[in-house]
Each structure stands twice: as C-alpha cells, then as structure tokens.
Design a protein around this motif. Structure first.
Motif, PDB file in Angstrom:
ATOM      1  N   ALA A  88      15.584   2.369  -2.149  1.00  0.00           N
ATOM      2  CA  ALA A  88      14.771   1.594  -1.033  1.00  0.00           C
ATOM      3  C   ALA A  88      15.325  -0.020  -1.599  1.00  0.00           C
ATOM      4  O   ALA A  88      15.631  -0.669  -0.893  1.00  0.00           O
ATOM      5  N   LEU A  89      14.945  -0.193  -2.786  1.00  0.00           N
ATOM      6  CA  LEU A  89      15.198  -1.600  -3.385  1.00  0.00           C
ATOM      7  C   LEU A  89      16.669  -1.901  -3.168  1.00  0.00           C
ATOM      8  O   LEU A  89      17.118  -3.173  -3.117  1.00  0.00           O
ATOM      9  N   SER A 126      12.336  -7.527   6.749  1.00  0.00           N
ATOM     10  CA  SER A 126      13.011  -6.861   5.488  1.00  0.00           C
ATOM     11  C   SER A 126      12.087  -6.223   4.637  1.00  0.00           C
ATOM     12  O   SER A 126      12.565  -5.017   4.428  1.00  0.00           O
ATOM     13  N   GLU A 164      11.922  -8.345  -4.847  1.00  0.00           N
ATOM     14  CA  GLU A 164      12.983  -7.156  -4.907  1.00  0.00           C
ATOM     15  C   GLU A 164      13.713  -6.953  -6.284  1.00  0.00           C
ATOM     16  O   GLU A 164      14.857  -6.845  -6.429  1.00  0.00           O
ATOM     17  N   LEU A 222      12.150  -1.925   4.328  1.00  0.00           N
ATOM     18  CA  LEU A 222      12.020  -1.242   3.325  1.00  0.00           C
ATOM     19  C   LEU A 222      11.044  -0.136   3.123  1.00  0.00           C
ATOM     20  O   LEU A 222      11.107   0.740   2.567  1.00  0.00           O
ATOM     21  N   SER A 223      10.034  -0.664   3.892  1.00  0.00           N
ATOM     22  CA  SER A 223       8.802   0.422   3.987  1.00  0.00           C
ATOM     23  C   SER A 223       9.050   1.595   4.872  1.00  0.00           C
ATOM     24  O   SER A 223       8.336   2.786   4.465  1.00  0.00           O
ATOM     25  N   TYR A 261       4.970  -2.076   1.036  1.00  0.00           N
ATOM     26  CA  TYR A 261       5.709  -1.214  -0.146  1.00  0.00           C
ATOM     27  C   TYR A 261       4.875  -1.628  -1.565  1.00  0.00           C
ATOM     28  O   TYR A 261       5.132  -2.474  -2.075  1.00  0.00           O
ATOM     29  N   GLY A 293      16.796  -3.113   0.190  1.00  0.00           N
ATOM     30  CA  GLY A 293      16.062  -4.209   0.342  1.00  0.00           C
ATOM     31  C   GLY A 293      16.465  -5.562  -0.228  1.00  0.00           C
ATOM     32  O   GLY A 293      16.515  -6.583   0.235  1.00  0.00           O
TER      33      GLY A 293
END
Length: 385
Positions: free
Chosen positions: A238-239, A91, A363, A95-96, A124, A242
């Motif tokens: 992104a979050l 995960s 997150e 995200l990265s 991240y 995520g």
C-alpha cells in the motif's frame, strides 16, 4: 501557468477538466479560511467523493473510477495546487482502500462500493508512538476471543484520526517481526476505538493527525483482511502506491508556489523594472520550473510502471524522495521571491512553505526512501556478480 499534459484518453482529459472546475470553484476559495480556523473540511470531501474522485484508480466493477494511476496522480496534482489538505485526504483514502481491494475476501469485497463511492472516509493505522519508520516492530496487539479480535495499543500520526468512517489496523497477532503482523478493518463506531485530541501541526492545520487508542476494541473475526501474518506485506505494498500519491501532491503544491511567484515577479517593480527581469530572480524561477518538470516526469514514469504491472517500488521511492525535497526547495524559493511579502499570511506561499515540510515525512521519511533505493542498488549489484 498551464501544464502541458499528455493524457492517455479523451476521458482522462475530461476528468482533469472536471477536477480543475471543482478545484477552482470549491477548493481554492475556501482553503485559507479552513486552514486558519483548523477546521476539517468533511463536507468538501463529500463533494469530492460525489464527483467520483475518491476511488479513481480502482475498477469500476468495485465502485471505483477505473482510471490508470498516471491519470489519478495528475488529478491529485491539480487538487494539491488548490488545497493540499484535500489532495492528501484523497491520497490517504485511496491508500486505506487498498487492503480490501487487493486482499479482501468475497464478503469483504462487497464493501468496496461503499468504501470507494465517496460517502465513507478511510484511515490507515500503521505508525505508533515509539516507532514510525520501523513498522515491523509495532506492538499494538490483537488477541482472538471467540468471534472477535480484541485490539489493545496506540497508533500515532493517523491522518483522518477521529474523522474517518473506517480504519485499517495493522497489529500483532503472532510473534515478533513482520510475519507476526495482520490487518484488521474496523468501523469508526467500534467500542474501544478511541481517537485522541488532534496534534497541533505546523501545516495542514485543516487536517491534523491524531493518535488512536485501542482499549480492548473488539473487531469481528471476519474483518481480518488477508491471511493471518500477511499484514506487513499489505502495508508495504500500500505504501509503494501511497508514496506516488504524496509525490503528486508535492508536484501540485510546488506548481502553485511557482505560479504565484511568477505572477508576483511580473508585477512587483524595483529600480523601474519588474523583479522577474533581474537575473537573480529570473534564474531562480527557471530552476524552480525545471525541478517541478523533473519531479512530475519521475512520478509519472513510476506510475506507468505500476499501470503496466511491472515492479515500481524503487521508482516510487525515488519519486517521493525527489518530489518532496523539490517541493521544500521550491516553496522556500517562492517565499524568497516575494521577500517580506512572502513571510506573511497575506500571500499563500507562507502556508505552502509550511505544508511542504510534512511531505518529506509522511508515507516514509525521505531517509527511509534513501534506504529503499540504496538497498535496491546493492541487491542488484550482488545479483549481477
């Protein structure tokens, strides 16, 4: 128990079958030993990458798996049911990869096959020691010096800190507030990028976070991702995705706890009967199963919105909030079903109970999720007036 899944394609069904095969053969037998020793499972993650599971939701042309988010999340769920540290690693890596995939220029996008292909692992870097939830107030600073950005500051709670091959650095290149934040992509061997000692954590001991100190780290100017000042937007987008990954991890962890508790309740006898036959235990198991199904449905509903290109931020916050709170309740109840046996490390429910807690924090804490949801409600009410 077997989860009855509605998958969109036969390819997705085959992918879930491959994931279960890897999870049962490579993950489940090794999880307890790695967690007990606190050893990061880098070789296991390479196996996951070589199987194509580190870039699933990204386009095939970029080196990804070309899978919709609803399929990717169910892969995470299966992985988490066998070993949460691996699912969380997948995960976080996903995200990265988002900044370059969504905002990278032509030259940066040529890096995507390497980022998504499985040999490299990402981190991240957003949170800082003095502020995690208030990301817009970050103070790590990057100053332009010729053809480089010179980065100074400290990031905290970085998953894969000291293990990653590349780091997304969210840093201040301008004035205060969100508009002064940019995103840089740094290689692990960047001079001045200094991982610190891993934290001594309650759970996920095989993958503890660490601080990253930037002591005049020089990042090439062409490694800025997106325009200057759009880093906060990149981070928040992104979050959103995520958070769905963490929700899926929570569902998988809770499913594992339920399955173990059901099996134990069918074998453990008291007063001449399996304890699962007693209403006090049976009803507890029924509530656990219902909560897991509800969390899975909420998570996949948000994923389908994302796949359809529709707004999903608020639904992602709901899924993360509900699923991770649910995982904490379910693992607590699993320990209770096992009684004294659940309190010792002989049964994995003790570890799952400790691991569930972190999912309510990463997150964005669940208090932040409530803020996201409540603000969406009040904005909607104001717009309707």
């Amino acid at each position: 128990m077997t989860v009855d899944r509605m998958l969109p394609t036969e390819e997705a069904s085959e992918l879930l079958g491959l994931t279960r095969e890897i999870a049962d053969g490579e993950l489940a037998p090794r999880a307890a030993d790695f967690e007990a020793r606190g050893e990061f499972p880098r070789d296991v993650l390479r196996t996951i990458g070589q199987a194509g599971l580190l870039g699933l939701p990204y386009p095939e042309d970029d080196g990804g798996g070309g899978q919709p988010y609803e399929v990717y999340l169910q892969v995470l769920e299966v992985l988490a049911a066998r070993w949460l540290a691996i699912a969380e690693a997948v995960s976080v890596h996903t995200l990265s990869c988002f900044p370059v995939a969504a905002y990278g220029g032509e030259r940066q996008r040529k890096m995507l096959p390497d980022l998504l292909g499985g040999d490299l692992l990402g981190a991240y870097c957003l949170s800082e020691p003095q502020g995690g939830s208030d990301a817009a107030a970050l103070i790590t600073r990057a100053v332009r010096d010729g053809e480089d950005w010179v980065v100074t500051g400290t990031k905290a709670w970085i998953t894969h800190g000291g293990q990653a091959d590349f780091y997304n650095i969210f840093c201040r290149t301008g004035g205060p507030g969100p508009s002064g934040i940019s995103c840089l992509l740094a290689d692990a061997d960047t001079p001045g990028l200094l991982p610190q000692k891993p934290e001594n954590t309650m759970g996920l001991r095989a993958s503890p976070p660490a601080q990253i100190v930037f002591d005049g780290a020089r990042v090439p100017a062409d490694r800025r991702v997106g325009a200057e000042g759009v880093g906060f937007r990149i981070a928040m987008q992104a979050l959103d995705a995520g958070r769905l990954g963490i929700a899926a991890c929570a569902v998988g962890l809770a499913q594992a706890a339920l399955d173990h508790a059901v099996a134990y309740a069918g074998e453990r006898t008291q007063f001449g009967r399996p304890i699962g036959d007693f209403q006090g235990v049976g009803f507890m198991l029924a509530d656990m199963a219902t909560q897991i199904s509800a969390a899975r449905a909420l998570t996949l509903a948000a994923a389908r919105l994302k796949d359809a290109g529709r707004p999903f931020s608020t639904e992602a916050a709901k899924a993360k909030l509900f699923a991770t709170d649910m995982a904490m309740r379910v693992t607590t109840d699993a320990v209770q079903v096992l009684g004294g046996a659940g309190y010792v490390a002989d049964h994995p429910v003790e570890r799952w109970f400790r691991e569930a807690k972190v999912l309510q924090i990463v997150e964005g804490t669940n208090q932040i999720q409530r803020m996201v949801i409540s603000r969406a409600l009040t904005r909607g009410a104001a717009a309707a007036q």
